[in-house]
Design a protein around this motif. Structure first.
Motif, short mmCIF file in Angstrom:
data_model
loop_
_atom_site.label_atom_id
_atom_site.label_comp_id
_atom_site.label_asym_id
_atom_site.label_seq_id
_atom_site.Cartn_x
_atom_site.Cartn_y
_atom_site.Cartn_z
N VAL A 180 10.92 26.68 19.22
CA VAL A 180 10.37 25.82 20.27
C VAL A 180 11.52 25.02 20.87
CG1 VAL A 180 8.70 24.03 20.85
CG2 VAL A 180 8.20 25.60 18.98
N ALA A 188 1.26 21.82 18.43
CA ALA A 188 1.61 22.67 17.29
C ALA A 188 0.36 23.06 16.50
CB ALA A 188 2.63 21.98 16.40
N PHE A 207 2.03 26.40 19.78
CA PHE A 207 3.40 26.84 19.47
C PHE A 207 3.38 27.69 18.21
CE2 PHE A 207 5.19 22.69 21.48
CZ PHE A 207 5.01 23.23 22.74
N ARG A 265 13.07 33.29 30.99
CA ARG A 265 11.91 33.56 31.85
C ARG A 265 12.49 33.92 33.21
NH1 ARG A 265 9.56 28.71 29.14
NH2 ARG A 265 8.03 29.56 27.70
N LEU A 287 11.83 34.94 17.86
CA LEU A 287 11.64 34.05 19.02
C LEU A 287 10.27 33.38 19.03
CD1 LEU A 287 13.37 35.92 21.98
CD2 LEU A 287 14.31 34.22 20.43
N ASP A 288 9.31 33.98 18.34
CA ASP A 288 7.97 33.37 18.29
C ASP A 288 7.97 32.07 17.49
OD1 ASP A 288 7.03 35.41 19.79
OD2 ASP A 288 5.97 36.44 18.17
N ASN A 289 9.02 31.86 16.72
CA ASN A 289 9.05 30.66 15.88
C ASN A 289 10.03 29.60 16.38
OD1 ASN A 289 7.07 31.27 14.07
ND2 ASN A 289 8.44 32.45 12.74
N GLY A 303 2.84 16.28 20.47
CA GLY A 303 3.58 17.39 19.86
C GLY A 303 2.78 18.07 18.77
N ALA A 304 2.17 17.27 17.90
CA ALA A 304 1.38 17.83 16.80
C ALA A 304 0.18 18.60 17.33
CB ALA A 304 0.92 16.71 15.87
N VAL A 352 5.87 18.11 16.53
CA VAL A 352 5.79 19.58 16.46
C VAL A 352 6.30 20.06 15.10
CG1 VAL A 352 6.71 21.74 17.37
CG2 VAL A 352 6.01 19.92 18.95
N VAL A 396 10.79 31.13 25.14
CA VAL A 396 10.16 30.80 23.85
C VAL A 396 9.11 29.73 24.16
CG1 VAL A 396 12.23 31.32 22.49
CG2 VAL A 396 11.85 28.98 23.33
N ASP A 397 8.35 29.32 23.15
CA ASP A 397 7.45 28.19 23.37
C ASP A 397 8.30 26.98 23.77
OD1 ASP A 397 4.94 29.32 22.86
OD2 ASP A 397 5.25 29.17 20.69
N SER A 398 7.86 26.28 24.81
CA SER A 398 8.70 25.19 25.29
C SER A 398 7.87 24.10 25.94
CB SER A 398 9.73 25.74 26.29
OG SER A 398 9.06 26.38 27.36
N PHE A 399 8.43 22.90 25.96
CA PHE A 399 7.70 21.75 26.49
C PHE A 399 8.69 20.79 27.15
CE2 PHE A 399 5.06 18.03 26.73
CZ PHE A 399 3.75 18.47 26.66
N HIS A 400 8.34 20.38 28.35
CA HIS A 400 9.15 19.48 29.16
C HIS A 400 8.44 18.13 29.13
CE1 HIS A 400 10.73 18.76 33.55
NE2 HIS A 400 11.56 18.26 32.68
N THR A 401 8.94 17.21 28.32
CA THR A 401 8.20 15.95 28.09
C THR A 401 8.50 14.91 29.16
OG1 THR A 401 9.96 14.86 26.82
CG2 THR A 401 8.48 16.30 25.58
N ARG A 429 15.46 20.93 32.58
CA ARG A 429 14.79 22.14 33.04
C ARG A 429 15.06 23.34 32.13
NH1 ARG A 429 12.68 21.91 38.25
NH2 ARG A 429 12.19 19.74 38.67
N ALA A 435 14.31 23.89 29.14
CA ALA A 435 13.14 24.30 28.35
C ALA A 435 12.30 25.32 29.11
CB ALA A 435 12.30 23.08 27.99
N GLY A 436 12.20 25.12 30.42
CA GLY A 436 11.37 26.02 31.22
C GLY A 436 12.00 27.39 31.43
N ARG A 486 4.51 32.21 23.59
CA ARG A 486 5.75 31.82 24.26
C ARG A 486 5.51 31.27 25.67
NH1 ARG A 486 10.06 36.41 23.45
NH2 ARG A 486 9.34 37.30 21.50
N PHE A 487 4.81 30.17 25.71
CA PHE A 487 4.46 29.59 27.01
C PHE A 487 5.21 28.27 27.22
CE2 PHE A 487 1.84 26.06 25.54
CZ PHE A 487 1.57 26.44 24.24
N HIS A 488 5.18 27.81 28.45
CA HIS A 488 5.86 26.56 28.80
C HIS A 488 4.85 25.55 29.33
CE1 HIS A 488 9.01 23.86 30.10
NE2 HIS A 488 8.57 23.89 31.35
N ALA A 489 5.01 24.30 28.92
CA ALA A 489 4.17 23.23 29.46
C ALA A 489 5.08 22.11 29.95
CB ALA A 489 3.22 22.71 28.39
N THR A 490 4.67 21.48 31.02
CA THR A 490 5.51 20.42 31.61
C THR A 490 4.64 19.33 32.21
OG1 THR A 490 7.09 19.93 33.38
CG2 THR A 490 5.68 21.84 33.73
N LEU A 511 1.00 12.18 30.38
CA LEU A 511 1.56 13.48 29.97
C LEU A 511 0.50 14.31 29.26
CD1 LEU A 511 4.10 15.34 29.64
CD2 LEU A 511 4.44 14.22 27.42
#
Lengths: 383, 285, 180
Positions: free
Chosen positions: B53, A78, A227, B17, B49-51, A74-75, B87, B70-75, B63, B65-66, A232-236, A100
């Motif tokens: 997550v 960020a 971030f 999205r 929205l840029d700030n 996460g860090a 984060v 906005v910035d997003s992460f699927h852990t 799902r 998050a996808g 504004r991207f997505h990671a999975t 991951l």
């Protein structure tokens, strides 16, 4: 000495391997440490807990190693250079999230001060038993980078190198040290900060609308937005396309992604791999060693030479990716190869694979005492 | 009119999205209501929205998050909270929201939940509670009621469920609320409140699972489940979370915790500033 | 020239710290190469404990002690375990109040340093290891007393420097008299 508001403690120090590792991380720009106490890596966390606040960094002790590596990923996303440090049991807990980090291409550093296993094993005793786990511990196909320091100076230098490799290739990089190197005290020269090479992740050069977070450049590594930077991207952790969208049933996307994740390391092995060669030119018997075992091996090679044995040492600094080509070349010329390891035979399998027909002999050691130089010399005589 | 035209007309389209639509959720699932409430909260607060997550774990709601733009992460499964902790500490400017399910947050990730609440990390957890593991086909989880039927409790559930708002309160959360997907305005208001509040917050959203859990347990269609929510929901103010158990005849909803306490990040920054100041003082001596 | 030194006793006696002080003295203030390694059990107090130092003019390849030239022993258990591993003619320093049964036939130069008693007189048993280090410095001359004093001062808790340096001095004087 630890009372200092400087990130780089330029000068001559007498430090333990663990402390030198922490200082190397700070010098490399690490500003986030998430960890959990474990012998024999605790001293790294303790040093970071003291030093990071002095230079505006963040130390957090998480509830376990699973959380530690999750926080570090996460860090990293960020925007911080981030690290965790552990030993065998904690390293085992981290494995899923190492996958991951591989899948989401998070640059980060994991330090494993190896102790005796399996399980809780011998917490205060050395081992080199996590070598295969470092490469294969998480499920799926992937490549990581692992470096094996053999001195306290290298605990400093190679920790910096780990960060540079992680940032270059967007991959988790492991510093695989053993308890002896971690707890050993030696002289460390810390250079002036302007003499330390620092590499930072490459950033996108396109506007957010055109940014595809997993679209690689020619080197197979995608530029990394973080971030809060407006992309504004997505990671999975799911298989994904270059935009980061999950592709859970597509054969071409699975093939393309996994091949690229492996390929970005495999096609760059020549720039990644570091070794140290000692009197290999005319060597009949070659010792291939890393970490603490390489210290006895160096002494053994020197002793053997005085006794008329044509001995050489290939010290592996990079153990993953394994320097296959180099070992194959050396095996062509050598009559025999000896691999001293503090395990029941792990990296020796890679050596055997590369050496083809040249006989390879394992010198296995478990428990408190590392190999003695005399044992390695005897093994040379036997070959 | 095809799906795409509908989407373009949607007032919240810019928060999604759109290329990821349609979503994977079943008809009648509560996840859409939850997500809609979250997006409306963002819209009404006019946050940058840029700030923001959004982080999720694994499961149907994971799902989300996808889908959010906005910035997003699927852990990995269960690890959204410790990831979010990293984060938030690494970039305190960000508003960090975890949207995940009851199984992800409270079984495999339960330990992370209680410790993040104890530390009072400034993250907002929105939990879709559908009483089971839906994505894997309906197994029992940490919130499944006693006697409920799932594919792994074929003789009825014999485990006691967690009371999530009580767990949050006991662990140190500064805000804990529970709503069903029926109380959309109150849910949105809760999300807005949590987003503006400093500290660890939990919003539990009781959510229909019409294709799996509700069907197995003969709770009827999604509409019938919503009617059931209407029938048994009791709104209370500052109700004792320990007593806010969920039964067939009664779901206590409302805000259970709303207190002020410095967040972990604030204490960390204060400590760091003090350490630096002390060092500078010592160095100039 | 490579010199190997082993310190052995039990946890809580400052065995590891002793090795560290000697290695620091040699490396930072003695213009030599030095490396210190250690071995201990999971207990913080009471378990057997060993610290090893290698000091050399040249680069040190093998960092562990194989056949020690100097052994400082602070428990009977450590004596029984390690005295036989010492090099022929090695210097042994032991505290007679900790080691009561000694083999006399060994080809070793054994020095009895009543470190615990001296430390008690100074007011704190815990500084016995520093008394031993003082004697070791005087007898073996492996580092200068000046270098050793700096290493001691740097490696003890703040506020105890004076006491530890007094312990070092008493040990040094005792060692010098023994050596003659």
């Amino acid at each position: 000495m630890a009372k200092n508001n400087k990130a780089v403690l330029t000068g001559t120090h007498f430090l333990s391997g663990d402390l030198a590792c922490a200082e190397g991380a700070l010098a490399a720009g690490c500003r986030f440490f998430g960890g959990y106490p474990i012998t024999p890596a605790t001293e790294i966390a303790e040093r970071m807990a003291r030093r990071l606040p002095q230079i505006g960094g963040i130390y957090i002790q998480m509830e376990d190693e699973i959380a530690s590596i999750a926080a570090v990923i996460g860090a990293s996303y960020a925007g911080k250079k981030a690290m965790t440090a552990t030993s065998g049991p904690g390293f085992s807990l981290m494995q899923e999230n190492i996958g991951l980090a591989v899948m989401t291409e998070a640059p980060l550093v994991i330090v494993d001060i190896m102790r005796g296993g399996p399980s809780t094993g011998q917490p205060t005793m050395p081992g080199q038993q996590d070598v295969m786990q470092a490469k294969w511990g998480s499920h799926g196909d992937y490549e990581i980078i692992a470096l094996a320091p053999s001195s306290v100076q290298e605990m400093f230098d190679l920790t910096i190198e780990c960060f540079n490799l992680a940032e270059t290739f967007r991959v988790p990089v492991m510093l695989l040290a053993d308890e002896i190197i971690g707890h050993m005290w030696e002289r460390v020269e810390i250079p002036p900060s302007n003499e330390i090479t620092i590499i930072n992740r490459k950033k996108p050069v396109v506007p957010p609308r055109e940014y595809h977070p997993f679209q690689p450049d020619d080197d197979l590594v995608p530029p990394m937005a973080c971030f809060g930077e407006g992309y504004r991207f997505h990671a999975t952790g799911l298989t994904h396309d270059e935009k980061g969208a999950p592709k859970t049933v597509s054969i071409p996307e699975q093939t393309k992604l996994v091949k690229r994740l492996c390929g970005k390391i495999r096609t760059n092995t020549d720039t990644i791999i570091q070794v140290k060669e000692v009197t290999l030119e005319d060597a009949d018997v070659v010792v291939v060693a890393y970490g603490i075992a390489s210290r006895a091996a160096l002494s053994a090679v020197r002793k053997a030479r005085t006794q008329g044995i044509k001995a050489g040492l290939l010290r592996l600094i990079t153990i993953w990716p394994f320097p296959e080509k180099l070992v194959a070349q050396i095996a062509e010329q050598a009559k025999a190869i000896i691999v001293p390891e503090m395990n029941c035979g792990q990296l020796v399998r890679e050596v055997e694979r590369a050496a083809k027909t040249t006989p390879v002999s394992l010198l296995s050691k478990l428990g408190e005492e590392p190999h003695r130089p005399s044992e390695i010399v005897e093994a040379m005589r036997r070959m | 009119m095809n799906n795409k035209d509908l989407m373009l007309q949607h007032p919240l389209a810019k928060y999604l999205r759109q290329e990821r639509m349609p979503h994977i959720w079943c008809e009648g699932c509560g996840n859409g209501i939850l997500l809609n409430s979250f997006l409306e909260a963002l819209d009404e607060l006019q946050l940058d929205l840029d700030n923001i997550v959004v982080i999720s774990g694994i499961g149907c709601i994971g799902r989300a998050a996808g889908y959010v733009n906005v910035d997003s992460f699927h852990t990995t499964h269960g690890r959204a909270i410790p990831f979010a902790t990293g984060v938030k500490l690494a970039n305190p400017q960000l508003k960090v929201v975890v949207i995940s399910g009851d199984g992800d947050l409270f079984a495999i990730g339960g330990n992370h939940f209680i410790h993040a609440a104890r530390r009072n990390v400034d993250i907002k957890v929105i939990c879709a509670n559908n009483f089971n593991y839906g994505m894997t086909g309906g197994q029992y989880g940490p919130t499944t009621p006693l006697e409920a039927w799932t594919t792994t409790t074929p003789y009825g559930n014999i485990e006691h469920p967690f009371n999530l708002v009580h767990l949050a309160a006991a662990s140190g959360a500064v805000y804990a609320a529970r709503w069903t997907t029926l109380q959309v305005r109150r849910l949105k208001a809760s999300i807005k409140k949590a987003l503006q509040k400093e500290g660890f917050s939990l919003i539990e959203v009781i959510s229909p699972c019409p294709e799996i859990y509700d069907r197995y347990n003969k709770l009827g269609t999604a509409v019938e489940v919503m009617k059931w929510f209407k029938l048994v929901s009791e709104v209370h103010k500052a109700y004792d979370p320990a007593k806010a158990v969920i039964t067939k005849n009664r779901i206590i909803i409302g805000e259970f915790v709303d207190i002020e306490k410095p967040s972990y990040g604030r204490l960390l920054r204060e400590m760091t500033a003090q350490v630096k100041e002390d060092l500078e003082g010592e160095n100039t001596k | 020239m490579r010199t190997e030194i082993r310190f052995a006793g039990f946890g809580g006696q400052g065995i590891i710290r002793s090795g560290l002080m000697l290695a620091t003295a040699a490396c930072i203030w003695g213009d030599k190469n030095a490396v210190q390694t250690q071995s201990y059990g999971p207990e913080s107090r009471g378990g057997s404990c060993k610290s090893e130092v290698v000091i050399a003019d040249e680069e040190i390849d093998y960092p562990k002690v194989d056949e020690p030239d100097i052994v400082m022993i602070m428990s009977q258990e450590a004596y029984n375990k390690y005295v036989s591993t010492a090099k022929k003619g090695a210097t042994i320093l032991l505290d007679p109040s900790m080691v009561t049964e000694v083999e006399s036939s060994l080809h070793l130069k054994t020095y009895n340093i009543p470190a615990t008693k001296i430390a008690q007189k100074l007011g704190k048993t815990i500084i016995a290891n520093v008394v031993m280090l003082g004697a070791l410095t005087a007898i073996t001359k492996i580092v200068t007393p000046e270098a050793m004093k700096k290493a001691v001062a740097q490696n003890v808790p703040r506020g105890t420097e004076k006491l530890n340096l007094a312990a070092f001095k008493r040990g040094y004087e005792y060692g010098r008299q023994l050596k003659g």
